[in-house]
Scaffold this active site. Structure first.
Site, PDB file in Angstrom:
ATOM      1  N   THR A   8      80.459  69.624  90.586  1.00 23.91           N
ATOM      2  CA  THR A   8      79.901  68.641  89.648  1.00 23.91           C
ATOM      3  C   THR A   8      79.050  67.622  90.402  1.00 23.91           C
ATOM      4  OG1 THR A   8      81.783  68.915  88.179  1.00 23.91           O
ATOM      5  CG2 THR A   8      80.516  66.875  87.937  1.00 23.91           C
ATOM      6  N   HIS A  16      86.855  75.020  95.377  1.00 26.14           N
ATOM      7  CA  HIS A  16      88.073  75.551  94.730  1.00 26.14           C
ATOM      8  C   HIS A  16      87.827  76.848  93.989  1.00 26.14           C
ATOM      9  CE1 HIS A  16      87.698  74.275  90.364  1.00 26.14           C
ATOM     10  NE2 HIS A  16      86.786  73.489  90.886  1.00 26.14           N
ATOM     11  N   CYS A  75      86.736  73.426  81.396  1.00 27.24           N
ATOM     12  CA  CYS A  75      86.508  72.034  81.001  1.00 27.24           C
ATOM     13  C   CYS A  75      86.518  71.879  79.486  1.00 27.24           C
ATOM     14  CB  CYS A  75      85.172  71.523  81.534  1.00 27.24           C
ATOM     15  SG  CYS A  75      84.961  71.814  83.264  1.00 27.24           S
TER      16      CYS A  75
HETATM   17  C1  LIG Z   1      79.046  77.008  87.113  1.00 21.20           C
HETATM   18  C2  LIG Z   1      79.838  75.800  87.458  1.00 21.20           C
HETATM   19  N1  LIG Z   1      79.207  74.711  87.915  1.00 21.20           N
HETATM   20  C3  LIG Z   1      79.872  73.605  88.249  1.00 21.20           C
HETATM   21  C4  LIG Z   1      81.240  73.528  88.140  1.00 21.20           C
HETATM   22  C5  LIG Z   1      81.946  72.271  88.533  1.00 21.20           C
HETATM   23  O1  LIG Z   1      82.536  72.409  89.798  1.00 21.20           O
HETATM   24  P1  LIG Z   1      83.739  71.438  90.243  1.00 21.20           P
HETATM   25  O2  LIG Z   1      84.937  71.861  89.448  1.00 21.20           O
HETATM   26  O3  LIG Z   1      83.892  71.655  91.702  1.00 21.20           O
HETATM   27  O4  LIG Z   1      83.302  70.051  89.936  1.00 21.20           O
HETATM   28  C6  LIG Z   1      81.950  74.637  87.657  1.00 21.20           C
HETATM   29  C7  LIG Z   1      83.418  74.573  87.468  1.00 21.20           C
HETATM   30  O5  LIG Z   1      83.962  75.159  86.544  1.00 21.20           O
HETATM   31  C8  LIG Z   1      81.229  75.807  87.309  1.00 21.20           C
HETATM   32  O6  LIG Z   1      81.847  76.900  86.861  1.00 21.20           O
END
Ligand SMILES: Cc1ncc(COP(=O)(O)O)c(C=O)c1O
Length: 398
Positions: free
Chosen positions: A83, A213, A336
């Protein structure tokens, strides 16, 4: 006993098929993180030996992450996850270009919320945004992008692999089309890094995000690769860490864990065939064993671990819960947004009929899955679907 644990039969064998939400920590990652948490507390900015030891751990991690994406370590900026990497790429590029007059941003309609909501935030600051449609196969055509680029376009963001359906976008072509106009090209490679080979030079992008992760590293770790010479305005201001691109004392144990996970993921890229074999057997078993099912997204151009399947006449949330009670963990879309009954924006953007968007389940496999897991799911699923179909009509109870 917590109310949470009362919902579950603790004797049940649990099968995890939600690797796109998050992957378990690799034992070597746990080992290195435990050691650093326990024994090495230095600040990587300190000059003394405690600091230098910490700095060495961070440098090693940067080298491993760079190797995973075919990059030079000095172009990798650590972040708190995918993110933040997406935010740094998009907000950082936008702010650095705010004075330039170009105020148009483009992304695909199937991006993760980390991109979509950052676009929304910039819209509120006067940026014009375009979200491009994908085909029913879940792929963005370079021609669609070409038609949307204008002399005002400053920045394009298209994900490498989609988190819900797993489709792999033609990033090299999309980046070439974009960069020919002088605009910057960013790809969110959070769901491809560690699953398929990722090379910043082969993709020809300017910016690339990853998240630890998703491939066995700790949550809260990630990185943005920045092509040398690309200007970004950092939004974390403070100390001079990460060569002034992301301030804040480094989370040394977590970054070391990220580095170990990246090295293991790189070594194990050739296990993809094994995972794809299990995924394909699961998929074929569902398609033949459960009537009224179909694959969502291109069945060939996708990451090896993911299948997204729609079940006619089923509310996906009900099937997810029924499977969980049987010990099988899956997802109805991006983690999410689960918990909300909104249809997946990805399946909507692919133009799937409404009922199909509400009845789709994502199965995402990983290194720990076995053939026995596949057998178990194929055994459990048909009677569950049959039972739910006898009870439910999409849009309301019978
Ligand atoms: C395609 C994609 N981008 C960004 C993210 C966000 O990553 P993070 O969980 O490390 O913030 C995710 C997480 O589900 C994702 O699948």
């Amino acid at each position: 006993m917590s109310t949470h644990s009362r919902c579950y039969d603790e004797t049940i064998v649990r099968i995890y098929l939600d690797y796109n939400a998050t992957a378990p920590l690799h034992p070597e990652v746990v080992d290195v993180m435990s050691r650093l948490l326990r024994d090495e507390f230095g600040n990587a900015s300190s000059v003394h030996s405690f600091g230098q030891q910490a700095k060495m751990a961070v440098d090693d991690a940067r080298t491993a992450v760079a190797a995973l994406i075919g990059a030079d370590p000095s172009d990798v900026v650590f972040t708190s996850g995918g993110t933040e990497a997406d935010n740094l790429a998009i907000r950082g590029a936008a702010e650095a270009r705010e004075a330039g007059g170009k105020r148009h941003l483009i992304a695909s309609g199937i991006e993760h919320e980390a991109v979509l909501n950052t676009f929304k935030a910039l819209e509120r600051r006067g940026w014009i945004t375009t979200l491009l449609p994908v085909g029913e196969d879940g792929i963005l055509s370079p021609d669609v992008l070409r038609a949307a680029l204008t002399p005002e376009t400053a920045f394009v963001s298209v994900m490498h692999a989609n988190n819900e359906v797993g489709t792999i976008q033609p990033i090299a072509e999309l980046a070439a089309v974009t960069r020919a106009t002088g605009a910057l090209f960013h790809t969110d490679a959070v769901q491809s890094a560690g699953k398929i080979p990722v090379s910043v030079s082969a993709l020809g992008v300017d910016l690339l995000s990853i998240s630890g992760h998703k491939f066995g590293g700790p949550k809260g770790t990630g990185a943005l690769w920045i092509r040398r010479g690309v200007r970004l305005t950092p939004f974390m201001t403070g100390g001079r860490q990460e060569r002034n691109r992301r301030a804040g004392t480094e989370n040394v144990p977590s970054l070391a864990g990220l580095g170990v996970a990246a090295a293991i993921a790189r070594r194990q890229l050739d296990h993809a065939g094994l995972i794809a074999g299990q995924r394909d057997r699961l998929e074929q078993g569902i398609l033949t064993g459960v009537p009224g099912t179909a694959i969502n997204g291109d069945p060939h151009r996708r990451v090896p671990n993911t299948t997204n399947i729609s079940f006619d006449g089923i509310e996906a949330e009900s099937l997810l819960i029924a499977l969980d009670l049987e010990g099988v963990a899956v997802s109805t879309g991006s983690a999410c947004s689960s918990g909300s009954l909104e249809p997946s924006h990805v399946l909507k953007a692919m133009g799937l009929p409404h009922a199909r968007t509400l009845g789709s389940i994502r199965f995402s496999l990983g290194a720990a899955n076995t053939e026995a897991d596949v057998d178990r799911v194929l055994e459990a699923l048909p009677p569950l679907v049959e039972k739910l179909r006898s009870l439910t009509t999409v849009g309301g109870r019978k």
